[in-house]
Every structure is written in structure tokens, then in C-alpha cells.
Design a protein around this motif. Structure first.
Motif, PDB file in Angstrom:
ATOM      1  N   VAL A   1      78.676  26.296  26.936  1.00 37.48           N
ATOM      2  CA  VAL A   1      77.863  25.464  26.059  1.00 37.48           C
ATOM      3  C   VAL A   1      77.827  26.100  24.677  1.00 37.48           C
ATOM      4  CG1 VAL A   1      75.554  24.504  25.694  1.00 37.48           C
ATOM      5  CG2 VAL A   1      76.441  24.768  28.011  1.00 37.48           C
TER       6      VAL A   1
ATOM      7  N   VAL B   1      69.822  23.187  34.202  1.00 36.36           N
ATOM      8  CA  VAL B   1      70.547  23.340  32.938  1.00 36.36           C
ATOM      9  C   VAL B   1      69.953  22.415  31.884  1.00 36.36           C
ATOM     10  CG1 VAL B   1      72.783  23.037  31.807  1.00 36.36           C
ATOM     11  CG2 VAL B   1      72.665  24.112  34.058  1.00 36.36           C
ATOM     12  N   THR B   2      69.618  21.196  32.272  1.00 39.88           N
ATOM     13  CA  THR B   2      69.014  20.254  31.336  1.00 39.88           C
ATOM     14  C   THR B   2      67.696  20.792  30.808  1.00 39.88           C
ATOM     15  OG1 THR B   2      70.048  18.385  32.457  1.00 39.88           O
ATOM     16  CG2 THR B   2      68.144  17.898  31.073  1.00 39.88           C
TER      17      THR B   2
ATOM     18  N   LEU C   1      75.700  25.719  21.189  1.00 38.68           N
ATOM     19  CA  LEU C   1      74.543  25.139  20.519  1.00 38.68           C
ATOM     20  C   LEU C   1      74.650  25.447  19.031  1.00 38.68           C
ATOM     21  CD1 LEU C   1      71.754  26.377  22.949  1.00 38.68           C
ATOM     22  CD2 LEU C   1      72.853  24.134  22.939  1.00 38.68           C
TER      23      LEU C   1
ATOM     24  N   VAL D   1      79.942  20.933  25.244  1.00 38.21           N
ATOM     25  CA  VAL D   1      79.838  21.421  26.622  1.00 38.21           C
ATOM     26  C   VAL D   1      81.214  21.287  27.256  1.00 38.21           C
ATOM     27  CG1 VAL D   1      78.835  21.077  28.907  1.00 38.21           C
ATOM     28  CG2 VAL D   1      77.453  20.690  26.886  1.00 38.21           C
TER      29      VAL D   1
ATOM     30  N   LEU E   1      68.300  23.654  28.292  1.00 35.00           N
ATOM     31  CA  LEU E   1      68.767  23.197  26.989  1.00 35.00           C
ATOM     32  C   LEU E   1      67.678  22.446  26.221  1.00 35.00           C
ATOM     33  CD1 LEU E   1      72.380  22.095  27.928  1.00 35.00           C
ATOM     34  CD2 LEU E   1      71.662  24.216  26.822  1.00 35.00           C
TER      35      LEU E   1
ATOM     36  N   ARG F   1      65.391  25.070  24.671  1.00 33.72           N
ATOM     37  CA  ARG F   1      66.001  25.671  23.486  1.00 33.72           C
ATOM     38  C   ARG F   1      65.973  24.717  22.301  1.00 33.72           C
ATOM     39  NH1 ARG F   1      67.622  30.260  24.270  1.00 33.72           N
ATOM     40  NH2 ARG F   1      69.622  31.108  23.816  1.00 33.72           N
ATOM     41  N   ALA F   2      66.127  23.438  22.560  1.00 31.12           N
ATOM     42  CA  ALA F   2      66.104  22.444  21.483  1.00 31.12           C
ATOM     43  C   ALA F   2      64.697  22.296  20.908  1.00 31.12           C
ATOM     44  CB  ALA F   2      66.613  21.103  21.998  1.00 31.12           C
TER      45      ALA F   2
ATOM     46  N   TRP G   1      67.575  24.229  18.276  1.00 27.95           N
ATOM     47  CA  TRP G   1      69.002  24.118  18.578  1.00 27.95           C
ATOM     48  C   TRP G   1      69.352  22.685  18.948  1.00 27.95           C
ATOM     49  CZ3 TRP G   1      72.101  28.105  17.515  1.00 27.95           C
ATOM     50  CH2 TRP G   1      71.544  29.374  17.449  1.00 27.95           C
ATOM     51  N   GLU G   2      70.590  22.311  18.672  1.00 30.20           N
ATOM     52  CA  GLU G   2      71.118  21.025  19.144  1.00 30.20           C
ATOM     53  C   GLU G   2      72.455  21.279  19.821  1.00 30.20           C
ATOM     54  OE1 GLU G   2      73.250  19.051  15.314  1.00 30.20           O
ATOM     55  OE2 GLU G   2      71.074  19.058  15.288  1.00 30.20           O
ATOM     56  N   LEU G   3      72.809  20.391  20.708  1.00 30.88           N
ATOM     57  CA  LEU G   3      74.020  20.539  21.500  1.00 30.88           C
ATOM     58  C   LEU G   3      75.240  20.208  20.650  1.00 30.88           C
ATOM     59  CD1 LEU G   3      74.938  21.159  24.387  1.00 30.88           C
ATOM     60  CD2 LEU G   3      74.825  18.720  24.841  1.00 30.88           C
TER      61      LEU G   3
ATOM     62  N   ARG H   1      79.725  26.322  33.121  1.00 32.04           N
ATOM     63  CA  ARG H   1      79.580  25.521  31.905  1.00 32.04           C
ATOM     64  C   ARG H   1      79.626  26.435  30.695  1.00 32.04           C
ATOM     65  NH1 ARG H   1      75.830  23.604  35.618  1.00 32.04           N
ATOM     66  NH2 ARG H   1      76.001  21.385  36.094  1.00 32.04           N
TER      67      ARG H   1
END
Length: 75
Positions: A60, A32-33, A62, A50, A36, A39-40, A45-47, A58
């Protein structure tokens, strides 16, 4: 995956695009890390949020800033 655009009431003219992801509990934390981070780095994208459900899935959210081009007048 749903995407929507909203304006931030505190920041003038700042618009955000949101994307929701539902990630199964079958994926490890490391996977998952990596997902993400990809994608960032490549999508901008930023988180935003969650949430981990009792069953382990999960949810999430973004976000990324929408940059609008301004029209310039001809000289």
C-alpha cells in the motif's frame, strides 16, 4: 515504512509525502480497511496505490500533501 517527499509536475508547488506499507495476508479485508481509515482520519493520509501480490500480501502506498508555511514580511 519509508517516507519521501516529491513535487507534482502538474501542480505548481504541490508537494506530497508518501508512506509505503507492507500488510501481511494474515489480516482480513475488514482489518486492513479499518487500519487505512484510521490513518486517513487521524493522519491526513489518502490512498495512492494498492497492489496485491500473488502470495496475498498487500503493498500500500499512502500520500498526504505537505503544507509549507510562507514567511510574511513585517509591517
Amino acid at each position: 515504512m519509508a517516507t519521501r517527499a516529491t513535487q507534482n509536475p502538474l501542480g505548481r508547488g504541490v508537494e506530497w509525502e508518501f508512506e509505503r506499507l507492507l500488510i501481511s495476508r494474515d489480516f482480513s479485508r475488514n482489518v486492513v480497511t479499518r487500519l487505512l481509515v484510521e490513518r486517513a482520519e487521524h493522519g491526513g493520509w489518502e490512498l495512492d496505490r494498492v497492489r496485491i501480490a500473488p502470495d496475498g500480501t498487500r503493498r500500500v502506498i499512502l500520500r498526504r500533501r505537505i503544507i509549507r508555511q510562507r514567511l510574511t514580511s513585517p509591517v
